[in-house]
Write an enzyme that holds these catalytic residues in place. Structure first.
Site, PDB file in Angstrom:
ATOM      1  N   ARG A 130     -49.797  46.178 -54.282  1.00  0.00           N
ATOM      2  CA  ARG A 130     -51.209  46.525 -54.058  1.00  0.00           C
ATOM      3  C   ARG A 130     -51.803  47.305 -55.230  1.00  0.00           C
ATOM      4  O   ARG A 130     -52.642  48.198 -55.026  1.00  0.00           O
ATOM      5  CB  ARG A 130     -51.368  47.349 -52.766  1.00  0.00           C
ATOM      6  CG  ARG A 130     -50.982  46.583 -51.516  1.00  0.00           C
ATOM      7  CD  ARG A 130     -52.202  45.917 -50.928  1.00  0.00           C
ATOM      8  NE  ARG A 130     -51.862  45.251 -49.692  1.00  0.00           N
ATOM      9  CZ  ARG A 130     -52.482  45.465 -48.540  1.00  0.00           C
ATOM     10  NH1 ARG A 130     -53.447  46.349 -48.476  1.00  0.00           N
ATOM     11  NH2 ARG A 130     -52.135  44.793 -47.486  1.00  0.00           N
ATOM     12  N   ARG A 133     -57.996  49.803 -53.201  1.00  0.00           N
ATOM     13  CA  ARG A 133     -58.989  50.838 -52.892  1.00  0.00           C
ATOM     14  C   ARG A 133     -58.753  52.191 -53.537  1.00  0.00           C
ATOM     15  O   ARG A 133     -59.661  53.008 -53.580  1.00  0.00           O
ATOM     16  CB  ARG A 133     -59.098  50.999 -51.367  1.00  0.00           C
ATOM     17  CG  ARG A 133     -59.897  49.884 -50.726  1.00  0.00           C
ATOM     18  CD  ARG A 133     -59.839  49.965 -49.218  1.00  0.00           C
ATOM     19  NE  ARG A 133     -58.480  49.666 -48.756  1.00  0.00           N
ATOM     20  CZ  ARG A 133     -58.093  49.707 -47.489  1.00  0.00           C
ATOM     21  NH1 ARG A 133     -58.955  50.066 -46.552  1.00  0.00           N
ATOM     22  NH2 ARG A 133     -56.852  49.416 -47.142  1.00  0.00           N
ATOM     23  N   ARG A 141     -65.840  45.522 -55.308  1.00  0.00           N
ATOM     24  CA  ARG A 141     -65.885  45.058 -53.924  1.00  0.00           C
ATOM     25  C   ARG A 141     -67.297  45.220 -53.377  1.00  0.00           C
ATOM     26  O   ARG A 141     -67.799  44.330 -52.671  1.00  0.00           O
ATOM     27  CB  ARG A 141     -64.896  45.862 -53.098  1.00  0.00           C
ATOM     28  CG  ARG A 141     -64.776  45.474 -51.652  1.00  0.00           C
ATOM     29  CD  ARG A 141     -63.691  46.352 -51.063  1.00  0.00           C
ATOM     30  NE  ARG A 141     -63.482  46.184 -49.661  1.00  0.00           N
ATOM     31  CZ  ARG A 141     -64.216  46.780 -48.724  1.00  0.00           C
ATOM     32  NH1 ARG A 141     -65.244  47.537 -49.071  1.00  0.00           N
ATOM     33  NH2 ARG A 141     -63.909  46.594 -47.459  1.00  0.00           N
ATOM     34  N   ASP A 168     -55.274  37.625 -50.437  1.00  0.00           N
ATOM     35  CA  ASP A 168     -54.644  38.224 -49.260  1.00  0.00           C
ATOM     36  C   ASP A 168     -53.744  37.201 -48.595  1.00  0.00           C
ATOM     37  O   ASP A 168     -53.966  35.994 -48.733  1.00  0.00           O
ATOM     38  CB  ASP A 168     -55.701  38.715 -48.262  1.00  0.00           C
ATOM     39  CG  ASP A 168     -55.075  39.659 -47.247  1.00  0.00           C
ATOM     40  OD1 ASP A 168     -54.841  40.819 -47.597  1.00  0.00           O
ATOM     41  OD2 ASP A 168     -54.780  39.218 -46.121  1.00  0.00           O
ATOM     42  N   TYR A 224     -50.356  37.983 -37.059  1.00  0.00           N
ATOM     43  CA  TYR A 224     -51.824  38.091 -37.049  1.00  0.00           C
ATOM     44  C   TYR A 224     -52.453  36.894 -36.324  1.00  0.00           C
ATOM     45  O   TYR A 224     -53.449  37.031 -35.620  1.00  0.00           O
ATOM     46  CB  TYR A 224     -52.361  38.185 -38.485  1.00  0.00           C
ATOM     47  CG  TYR A 224     -51.916  39.449 -39.198  1.00  0.00           C
ATOM     48  CD1 TYR A 224     -52.645  40.630 -39.086  1.00  0.00           C
ATOM     49  CD2 TYR A 224     -50.747  39.476 -39.953  1.00  0.00           C
ATOM     50  CE1 TYR A 224     -52.238  41.798 -39.723  1.00  0.00           C
ATOM     51  CE2 TYR A 224     -50.322  40.637 -40.591  1.00  0.00           C
ATOM     52  CZ  TYR A 224     -51.070  41.795 -40.469  1.00  0.00           C
ATOM     53  OH  TYR A 224     -50.656  42.950 -41.096  1.00  0.00           O
TER      54      TYR A 224
END
Ligand code: 1CP
Length: 355
Positions: A27, A31, A40, A77, A154
């Site tokens: 990652r 963020r 973003r 992703d 998911y």
């Protein structure tokens, strides 16, 4: 395409001698970087960022401009695959990923089809080509996908889950139905990763974040077996060079021994297993990647350096180690602490290599 200027990462994955331990950070684009948050915001939302090859390339490059990392990772992703299978991915701020049409029943699972990956995921392959041009041979590009089981959690639960009640129910009450889900996702993922390799990905990692939430026998039947099917069919050589495959099952522990038998080139290790023990589990079959606890990055520069020293010492001397965190970097980390980490790996790792 230019020759690679820095191939330490690919060489370490092949367990070839290197002058220092190469590193990247799971990652690494994300963020914790203010420039990521700005891009973003420009894109509007996370999926628009993933679907825009120019902006996906921009955020892939951001950590490389700040830090001397030895690999880039495609910005995308793992959930783009179930999205391409028609489940309708969306993100609710503060709640993480969700699917409009989860697949909970045997009928829904039976009607799932392998999508046309070129058509549904062409934006990812375009991002790979754009990033390769921008990298211009400086460091290799890693492509990735989720493991079928991790994507499956998911797809079946409809979003993030702690306990995985629905998919664990299927594992016990309708295992053949879950086998079928694993097969369809594995087939799609194989095509997806091979298309990333075709487009220019020079190594691939399969993220199995949740496989180890299963009992060991169920892990083997559902998560390991479906990753094995992918590994068996991946393109392993491109432009005269091996395309290494890394499997990362978070929390694998002793199951690393089973994962090492799949024919992959390397295994990711999280911080709950010492690299010295991991080496005992896998022998010299595969390289290892990891495994500093991401929480260490919240501590002082001295503590970060000590963490790096401990991680390098735990792997010990010899080739076959790629330094990384044991899981993704979290959004609250101070970017200056990442500089401390990278400098420490550069400074402290040469003593573990004889070349
Ligand atoms: O708000 C935002 O900007 C979105 C946050 C975000 C980011 C930066 C998400 C949503 N995905 C990503 C990028 C991403 N995800 C990358 C590429 C970037 C890089 O590594 O530099 C990768 C490799 C992933 C992989 C991923 N997505 C995994 C497996 C790895 C892991 O960390 O365990 C998983 C489980 C996901 C699902 C997902 N996507 C996003 C979030 C917040 C989550 C996790 C949700 C959960 O914990 O259940």
């Amino acid at each position: 395409m230019a020759e690679l200027e820095n191939d330490l990462f690919l060489r370490a994955l092949m367990r070839e001698p290197v002058s220092r331990t190469p590193m990247w950070i799971m990652r690494q684009a994300g963020r914790y970087l203010p420039e990521y948050r700005a891009t973003r915001a420009e894109a509007g939302d996370f999926m628009s960022l993933c679907r825009n090859p120019e902006l996906a390339c921009e955020v892939t490059m951001q950590p490389l401009r700040r830090y001397a990392l030895d690999a880039a990772i495609l910005f995308s992703d793992i959930l783009t695959v179930p999205d391409a299978m028609g489940l309708g991915l969306y993100f609710v701020t503060g709640e993480g990923p969700k699917f409009e049409r989860p697949v909970r029943t045997a009928d829904a699972i039976r009607s799932l089809e392998v999508p046309d990956v070129e058509k549904e995921l062409g934006y990812v392959f375009e991002a790979v080509r754009t990033i390769r041009r921008e990298l211009d041979g400086k460091v290799p590009l890693i492509g990735f996908a989720g493991s079928p089981f991790t994507c499956g959690t998911y797809m079946v639960e409809g979003g993030s889950s702690r306990e995985f009640p629905t998919i664990k129910g299927l594992a016990k009450e309708a295992p053949e139905v879950l086998d079928q889900l694993m097969d369809t996702v594995a087939e799609t993922t194989t095509e997806y990763l091979n298309a990333q390799i075709d487009a220019g990905a020079q190594a691939v990692q399969i993220f199995d974040t949740w496989g180890a939430a299963l009992e060991p026998d169920d892990f083997r039947r559902f998560s390991l077996a479906s990753m094995q099917k992918i590994v068996d069919k991946l393109t392993r050589e491109k432009d005269g060079r091996r395309v290494p495959v890394i499997l990362f099952t978070k929390g694998a522990g002793p199951l690393l021994a089973d994962l090492a038998e799949t024919g992959c080139d390397a295994l990711g290790v999280d911080w709950t297993t010492d690299l010295a023990d991991a080496r005992k589990y896998v022998g010299d079959k595969v390289a290892l990647q990891g495994n500093l606890d991401p929480a260490t990055l919240r501590e002082s520069p001295e503590a970060i350096r000590e963490g790096v020293a401990r991680t390098l010492a735990s792997y010990g001397k010899g080739p076959g180690h790629v330094f990384n965190l044991g899981h993704g970097i979290t959004p609250d980390i101070d970017p200056d602490n990442v500089s401390v980490l990278v400098d420490a790996v550069h400074e402290l790792s040469p003593q573990y290599h004889s070349k």
